[in-house]
Structure formats: structure tokens, C-alpha cells
Design an enzyme around this catalytic site. Structure first.
Site, short mmCIF file in Angstrom:
data_model
loop_
_atom_site.label_atom_id
_atom_site.label_comp_id
_atom_site.label_asym_id
_atom_site.label_seq_id
_atom_site.Cartn_x
_atom_site.Cartn_y
_atom_site.Cartn_z
N SER A 198 0.91 -1.20 -0.14
CA SER A 198 0.06 -0.06 0.01
C SER A 198 0.86 1.26 0.03
O SER A 198 1.64 1.45 -0.94
CB SER A 198 -1.14 0.18 1.09
N ASP A 283 -9.70 -3.71 -5.34
CA ASP A 283 -9.28 -3.13 -4.28
C ASP A 283 -9.43 -1.55 -4.80
O ASP A 283 -9.54 -0.86 -5.80
CB ASP A 283 -7.48 -2.94 -4.77
N HIS A 318 -7.86 -5.03 -1.13
CA HIS A 318 -6.58 -4.46 -0.89
C HIS A 318 -5.75 -5.27 0.28
O HIS A 318 -4.58 -5.26 0.41
CB HIS A 318 -7.00 -3.08 -0.03
#
Length: 347
Positions: A198, A283, A318
């Protein structure tokens, strides 16, 4: 590190709970009864499985009511957990958490080393137990994590010194941590694996451009690598609230600064380490096209024969694959890539 302070409301006397390790993860559990002499919390570390503890606030005694089972014959005495510090360019001491197997560690730079890193949103990376991590430790890896500016390990000032116009500190901190680990003979460049996800994937993307020579391989999971274009698109659900973290690039000073480090904009012509990039089709935080277009650009610019793999999971978001076994398969693939690159090393 979380500290628990116990105060007697009648006498005013205080004491703090003393964990058995210097580095740990401690979380308050459910304590619905106000008039109780016991406090329930959970405790673990990189080398200590999760324990649920009923702590006697009068006697300072720990009563273990449940403990995570590890069926592989795990013994925490086989591992060492320690904290070291690297000195940043401005003199700031950057914490590094380290774990390794006591019987496998070498002092001649031959250890493979997995270096994770994160420095965003004021988040402090947890030091909790992970069974998959044991498979690295038992293969002789030193597992390390760099607690970078932009995170929260030293409070709000630490966070503020790694965001907006000081974001480069996050990337520079990671680089000096890698250099410190090499200098102090924990590993060598051709044995060093960098990892982040991320905003940590943004870190990996920036470091890939700034110091590609420093790593044998880099692993970027759901990486926020198209930073500038995403922050310019207000139709995306998270963009405007993310101005608080990165700045609003509609203002020139933010536009210019984000562009100076955004991984996609700074892909250069030249060699890169082996790279594994993972994204999720569903995501909503980091859209799948970010790592996809980044990898496409890397393929046109990089000048080497190193691996560059893109894994797009069509059923994941995610946080990766759903379900415990699917997550283990995902982790195994990433670990297998890291180990494979070690055999491709040119010393």
C-alpha cells in the site's frame, strides 16, 4: 510500544505492567466489569505466540488463559528479537526491529535479509506473531522492519516529519536502514529483499527508482505507485480525504513535490532489481491499474534480465486473498519468489 499504567483510584498509587520482552504487541481485551481486580489483554511478539492474559492488578501476576498453538515444534528460545538504530542523513535515529534464528545467524554478510518498511498515516507497524514468518527465520533469514518517519512509532512529530513536503524522509530513512544492515554485516546487497504494501508499496516504488543498486529483489503489494495521477482525480472515492496525507496537487507546490518522488513518474532507463508486484482487481484503495501501468512502464525502461512479475488477483481487494488457505498460498508465492531470487544472485 503500548504501555499499561495501573492506578489505584483510592490510594493514588501507580505502577506499569512489565512485559517480558523489549519488543512486543499488546492490545486491551474485553473488560466489561468495572469493579474487577483483573485486566484482560492479549500479548505477542515476533517470537512469542499470542497469549490472552488475565493480569492481576494487585499482585502484578500474569495468568495465561489461552495461548496460540504452533504445531511445528516451535520454541521461542531458538530466536532472538532486538532493536537497532540507523542514523538518517539529518542525524535522526531510525528504529529497526530484527529477529533471527540463534543457530543460523552468520556474521559474514551471508544472511538473506527481509526488510519491511512503512511510514505513512501515523501508523505504527505491529510487532505481533506470525506463523508464516517462521518459515523465513528457519531458512536462515534475518527478518527486519524499518519504522520510518511518516509512521507513528515516536508520536505526532514523527508522523509530521514524513508527510507533505518532508515525504522524502520516509524513503531516505529506508535506504539508510538498508545501508546500516549491510554495513553491520547482517546481510549484503545481493542477499537483501525489500518489502512493502500500500503506502509501503509507494515506498518500495520510490526506493526502486532512487537506489535500485541496493537490493537483490523488491516486493510491492498493492502499491500506491501512480500517486500524482490518482491525487489529481477527484472522481475516485478516497482522493480528497487523502489530501491530508499527501497534499492537494492542484496547488503547484504540492504537484511539484509529489511529482519529484511518485514512482510512475520517475521510472528511469537503467537496471532494476528483481521485482514482484501484486494487485487486486477489487481494490478500492489502490486501483489495480496503478501497479499495472507502473509495471508496463518499467518493462519499457529497465535494462537488465532480472525478473519483473505482476500478479493481479481477480478475486481480491486491498487486503489480499479471502480465506485463510488462500492467504497462505499468496504468502508462499511471495516467499518463493524471494528465495528464488537469492539463487539468481551475482556476487
Amino acid at each position: 510500544l503500548t504501555e499499561l499504567r495501573i492506578r489505584n483510584l483510592h490510594s493514588g498509587q501507580e505502577h506499569t505492567v512489565k512485559p517480558p520482552e523489549a519488543l512486543y504487541e499488546l492490545d486491551i481485551g474485553g473488560n466489561p466489569e468495572f469493579r474487577s481486580q483483573k485486566l484482560r489483554f492479549s500479548y505477542s511478539s515476533w517470537i512469542t505466540p499470542w497469549k490472552v492474559v488475565d493480569y492481576d492488578m494487585r499482585t502484578d501476576e500474569w495468568h495465561i488463559v489461552k495461548e496460540q498453538e504452533v504445531s511445528s515444534g516451535f520454541d521461542s528460545e531458538d530466536y532472538i528479537l532486538e532493536r537497532r538504530y540507523a542514523t538518517a542523513e539529518d542525524g535522526t535515529q531510525i528504529p529497526i526491529s530484527l529477529a533471527y534464528h540463534t543457530k543460523i545467524l552468520h556474521t559474514d554478510n551471508t544472511n538473506p535479509l527481509w526488510l519491511g518498511g512503512y511510514g505513512a498515516y501515523g501508523i505504527t507497524y505491529p510487532l505481533n506473531f506470525s506463523i508464516p514468518r517462521l518459515s523465513l527465520l528457519d531458512r536462515g533469514f534475518v527478518v527486519a522492519f524499518a519504522h520510518l518517519r511518516g509512521g507513528g512509532i515516536h508520536g505526532r512529530p514523527w508522523y509530521e516529519s514524513g508527510k507533505y513536503f518532508t515525504k522524502q524522509n520516509t524513503f531516505s530513512d529506508y535506504i539508510v536502514c538498508a545501508e546500516w544492515l549491510i554495513k553491520n554485516r547482517y546481510t549484503a546487497t545481493h542477499r537483501l529483499i525489500g518489502h512493502g504494501g500500500s503506502a509501503g508499496g509507494l515506498l518500495i516504488g520510490a526506493v526502486a527508482n532512487q537506489r535500485p543498486d541496493l537490493f537483490q529483489a523488491l516486493i510491492a503489494e498493492v502499491p500506491f505507485v501512480d500517486t500524482l495521477n490518482t491525487m489529481l482525480d477527484k472522481t475516485l472515492p478516497l482522493t480528497e480525504e487523502e489530501f491530508e496525507e499527501w497534499g492537494n496537487p492542484e496547488q503547484y507546490q504540492y504537484y511539484s513535490y509529489i511529482k519529484s518522488y511518485a514512482p510512475y513518474e520517475n521510472v528511469h532507463t537503467g537496471p532494476y532489481p528483481h521485482m514482484y508486484v501484486r494487485s487486486g482487481l477489487n481494490d478500492v484503495r489502490v486501483s489495480f491499474w496503478e501497479p499495472t501501468k507502473w509495471v508496463a512502464k518499467l518493462r519499457t525502461r529497465k535494462q537488465d534480465d532480472n525478473l519483473l512479475l505482476l500478479r493481479t488477483d481477480t478475486g481480491a481487494g486491498h487486503k489480499g486473498a479471502s480465506g485463510r488457505y488462500n492467504q497462505l498460498v499468496e504468502i508462499a508465492e511471495i516467499y518463493a519468489f524471494a528465495i528464488k531470487t537469492l539463487f539468481l544472485a551475482k556476487e
